[in-house]
Design an enzyme around this catalytic site. Structure first.
Site, short mmCIF file in Angstrom:
data_model
loop_
_atom_site.label_atom_id
_atom_site.label_comp_id
_atom_site.label_asym_id
_atom_site.label_seq_id
_atom_site.Cartn_x
_atom_site.Cartn_y
_atom_site.Cartn_z
N CYS A 1 0.83 -1.20 0.00
CA CYS A 1 0.00 0.00 0.00
C CYS A 1 0.87 1.26 0.00
O CYS A 1 1.91 1.30 0.65
CB CYS A 1 -0.87 0.01 1.24
SG CYS A 1 -1.97 -1.40 1.29
N TRP B 1 -2.32 -3.17 -1.71
CA TRP B 1 -1.85 -4.56 -1.77
C TRP B 1 -2.70 -5.30 -0.76
O TRP B 1 -2.64 -5.01 0.44
CB TRP B 1 -0.37 -4.60 -1.41
CG TRP B 1 0.28 -5.94 -1.57
CD1 TRP B 1 0.81 -6.47 -2.71
CD2 TRP B 1 0.52 -6.91 -0.55
NE1 TRP B 1 1.35 -7.70 -2.45
CE2 TRP B 1 1.18 -8.00 -1.14
CE3 TRP B 1 0.22 -6.97 0.82
CZ2 TRP B 1 1.56 -9.13 -0.42
CZ3 TRP B 1 0.59 -8.10 1.53
CH2 TRP B 1 1.25 -9.16 0.91
N ASN C 1 -2.84 3.02 5.14
CA ASN C 1 -1.82 1.97 5.13
C ASN C 1 -1.74 1.39 6.53
O ASN C 1 -1.84 2.13 7.51
CB ASN C 1 -0.43 2.54 4.82
CG ASN C 1 -0.24 2.89 3.37
OD1 ASN C 1 -1.14 2.70 2.55
ND2 ASN C 1 0.93 3.43 3.05
N GLU D 1 19.19 -18.40 0.33
CA GLU D 1 18.92 -17.30 -0.60
C GLU D 1 18.58 -17.86 -2.00
O GLU D 1 17.69 -17.34 -2.67
CB GLU D 1 20.13 -16.36 -0.65
CG GLU D 1 20.06 -15.23 -1.64
CD GLU D 1 18.86 -14.27 -1.46
OE1 GLU D 1 18.18 -14.34 -0.43
OE2 GLU D 1 18.62 -13.49 -2.38
N LYS E 1 15.09 -17.20 -3.98
CA LYS E 1 15.00 -16.63 -5.34
C LYS E 1 14.15 -17.54 -6.23
O LYS E 1 13.30 -17.06 -6.97
CB LYS E 1 16.40 -16.50 -5.99
CG LYS E 1 17.29 -15.37 -5.54
CD LYS E 1 16.86 -14.00 -5.88
CE LYS E 1 15.98 -13.41 -4.86
NZ LYS E 1 16.38 -12.90 -3.62
N HIS F 1 18.37 -35.60 8.45
CA HIS F 1 17.38 -35.42 9.52
C HIS F 1 16.01 -35.06 8.96
O HIS F 1 15.23 -34.38 9.62
CB HIS F 1 17.87 -34.35 10.50
CG HIS F 1 19.17 -34.72 11.14
ND1 HIS F 1 19.27 -35.73 12.07
CD2 HIS F 1 20.42 -34.25 10.95
CE1 HIS F 1 20.53 -35.85 12.44
NE2 HIS F 1 21.26 -34.98 11.77
#
Ligand code: G6P
Length: 608
Positions: free
Chosen positions: A2, A75, A99, A481, A485, A504
């Site tokens: 927002c 949003w 917001n 990361e 992505k 595990h």
């Protein structure tokens, strides 16, 4: 996420409202809207699902104009991204944008329904419009109306309202969600984001929590929630005139991946002198402070959190400093112990992530020796709230999936590790890291040569449902990361795991359909990672190894080995993340997803 923009001027504001909203588009949103007070002193509202350009054409078709107005990009949080839930929300004589999240909206709805207000949306925000209308009838001015509204609300909010009773004024308030006033001769503005002001003015005043502002075309006046006048000087920002475009690239993400070599070179050029790292690059007297630091609490979200995890590995490897890296949404609500000599470090690309801002505000009330932020956006909420600031200078990052911001954070954290290494017994370590840092641009250039090979591999992922990334040591956060992505832009379920944890649990997932990517820089953990990957291969998993180790022996099937350029131990995360970014990018190309604006995600997450 927002975004709010509002304007009051001696001339029509609809065009500047649309321009302001366009500047907020990068945050991600699903609908947009605008309300104006027209010549007849009546509110005219226009809303649409989808892009600001749709709203622009609605505004021009309707020929609506006015000198006072508010605008919003939404949003969805409460209620689907459909027209009735788009902002502004209206009530009798009132239009508002919001917001944040109103936690007591259910209770307020009951109260307002008893007062005969009718609800037309599924949002929590609509209660604000009705409350404003209710109190405006009981008050003689807009300040006391907003004061009464704000006192009823629980949760976080930034609100801008217009009311037919005060047709030349815009009234706004905030608590826990950023809001700034923009000032110019003959026009004043309100915005949730400094970027949106850049088209209109370079003079701004941030509002603090629990503050209200009343704006007309000539003046603005800030009050606190008790009604006391607050005076605060305006600050100036450098006007950003440079238009960010994709240039020769197909997507912003692709462009931003390829910008990394230059950003790192610039960081080296600006922060490293003839004798090594320049003094106090983290702010006034920061070297002295860092050398006295006993503990560091890193707090961040998303990709920035993965950068924090790497910093913990680096710093603890060579100093006695105890580091924690924590997700901001956890840190902000839990009981945190702060031993004396602890430094708080917030890491954020945007400087506007709600959970990181809250965590930072919480930290300011604890006995940290200082609050440092590592941030890409100057004059953002996070930099304004920090004692010390390191700007990563990665340039505007447009793609929702973060790439260049990550490596620019890592280089900053590596610089921090260099300063902290001066407390180590190993006096040569700073020079070792320095040498590796200086070698980075050339190594990254070599890494880009893998593009063709990675493009080929990406085809194998097109129809995969799951992927596993494995790493140990500093490569473990890179596995996290890489998985982030892939999830973000290809919608393939992916997980990053510490390779040693495979047995595990995740090993149960391995079969001939599961790609498993091993990140294996040539270091003391190679044999352990190889054993873990052999366990995958024994169960017919599809193993890909990214490594700069020359492999031989029975544990290795050389068919899917991607030979990485050799690099030093400290810089390996910055090198190994690049093929991971490229892999996600090319898999997304194969899958024809919306690479720069993946579904459901936002660049700047301004709600919790
Ligand atoms: C969003 C973005 C991510 C980013 C995260 C934290 O989820 O899509 O790319 O890593 O927020 O953002 P920050 O601006 O605080 O680094």
């Amino acid at each position: 996420m927002c975004g709010i923009f509002g304007a009051v001027s001696s001339t029509h504001v609809q065009d500047s409202l649309i321009k302001g909203l366009s500047k907020l588009e990068y945050r991600g949103y699903d609908s947009a809207g605008i309300s104006l007070i027209t010549k007849t002193k009546k509110i005219k509202r226009l809303r649409c699902v989808g892009k600001v350009k749709n709203l622009k054409s609605l505004v021009s078709k309707s020929k609506s104009s006015g000198v006072c107005g508010i605008a919003h990009t939404r949003w969805a949080t409460h209620g689907k991204p459909i027209l009735k839930n788009s902002h502004p929300h209206n009530s009798d004589e009132v239009s508002i944008v919001h917001n944040g999240i109103i936690e007591n909206s259910d209770d307020l709805k009951i109260f307002l329904k008893k007062k005969k207000f009718k609800f037309t949306s599924d949002t929590d925000s609509e209660v604000i419009a009705h409350l404003f209308s209710y109190y405006s009838k009981k008050s003689s001015d807009s300040i006391s109306t907003m004061k009464a509204v704000a006192q009823k609300l629980q949760g976080s909010f930034a609100i801008a309202a217009i009311c037919e009773r005060w047709p030349d004024k815009l009234i706004a308030a905030c608590n826990g969600s950023p809001l700034l006033v923009g000032a110019k001769k003959g026009s004043n503005f309100i915005s949730s984001d400094i970027h949106a002001l850049s088209e209109s003015t370079n003079k701004y005043v941030p509002l603090a929590d629990n503050e209200i502002v009343e704006i007309d075309s000539d003046n603005y006046q800030i009050y606190n929630f008790t009604g006391k006048k607050i005076s605060r000087k305006t600050s100036s920002t450098k006007k950003q005139t440079k238009i960010v475009s994709k240039g020769e690239y197909n997507h912003f993400m692709q462009k931003e991946i390829y910008e990394q070599q230059e950003i790192i070179s610039n960081a080296i050029k600006h922060q490293i002198g003839k004798k090594g790292l320049l003094p106090n690059i983290f702010g006034p007297n920061s070297d002295k402070l860092l050398l006295k630091t006993k503990h560091i609490h890193f707090v961040a979200c998303g990709t920035s959190y993965n950068a924090a995890l790497i910093a913990k590995y680096w710093i603890e490897e060579i100093t006695d400093i105890v580091c924690t890296a924590e997700i901001a949404s956890e840190y902000r609500y839990r009981t945190v112990n702060v031993p004396s000599g602890t430094l708080f470090v917030a890491i954020s690309q945007s400087g506007e992530t709600a959970d990181t801002i809250y965590s930072l505000k919480k930290a300011k009330n604890r006995n940290y020796c200082s609050i440092l932020s590592i941030c890409n956006v100057p004059e953002s909420s996070i930099t304004r709230l920090s004692d010390l600031v390191y700007l990563t200078h990665a340039g505007p990052e447009i793609s929702v999936a973060s790439t260049k911001a990550f490596t620019s954070q890592l280089i900053a954290l590596l610089f921090m590790t260099m300063v902290l290494s001066r407390t180590s017994k190993n006096k040569a370590i700073e020079q070792t890291i320095l040498k590796q840092v200086k070698s980075l641009p050339a190594i990254i250039k070599k890494t880009f040569l893998l593009e063709k090979e990675i493009k080929k591999i990406a085809k194998n992922f097109k129809n995969k449902k799951h992927t596993l990334f494995l790493g140990r040591g500093v490569s473990y956060p890179i596995a996290l990361e890489a998985a982030l992505k892939l999830k973000e832009i290809t919608y393939i379920h992916a997980e990053g795991y510490a390779a040693g944890e495979l047995k595990h649990g995740p090993l149960a997932l391995v079969d001939k359909n599961l790609p498993v990517i091993g990140l294996m820089p040539d270091n003391n953990l190679v044999n352990q990672v190889l054993s873990n990957l052999a366990e995958v291969r024994a169960r017919q998993g599809l193993v890909y190894i990214f490594t700069n180790k020359k492999l031989s022996g029975s544990k290795v099937d050389k068919t899917n080995v991607i030979n990485m350029p050799s690099c030093g131990h400290f810089v390996s995360p910055l090198v190994y993340v690049i093929p991971m970014q490229l892999l996600s990018y090319f898999v997304a190309i194969e899958k024809k997803t919306n690479i720069d604006q993946p579904r459901n995600l936002a660049k700047s997450v301004t709600v919790e």
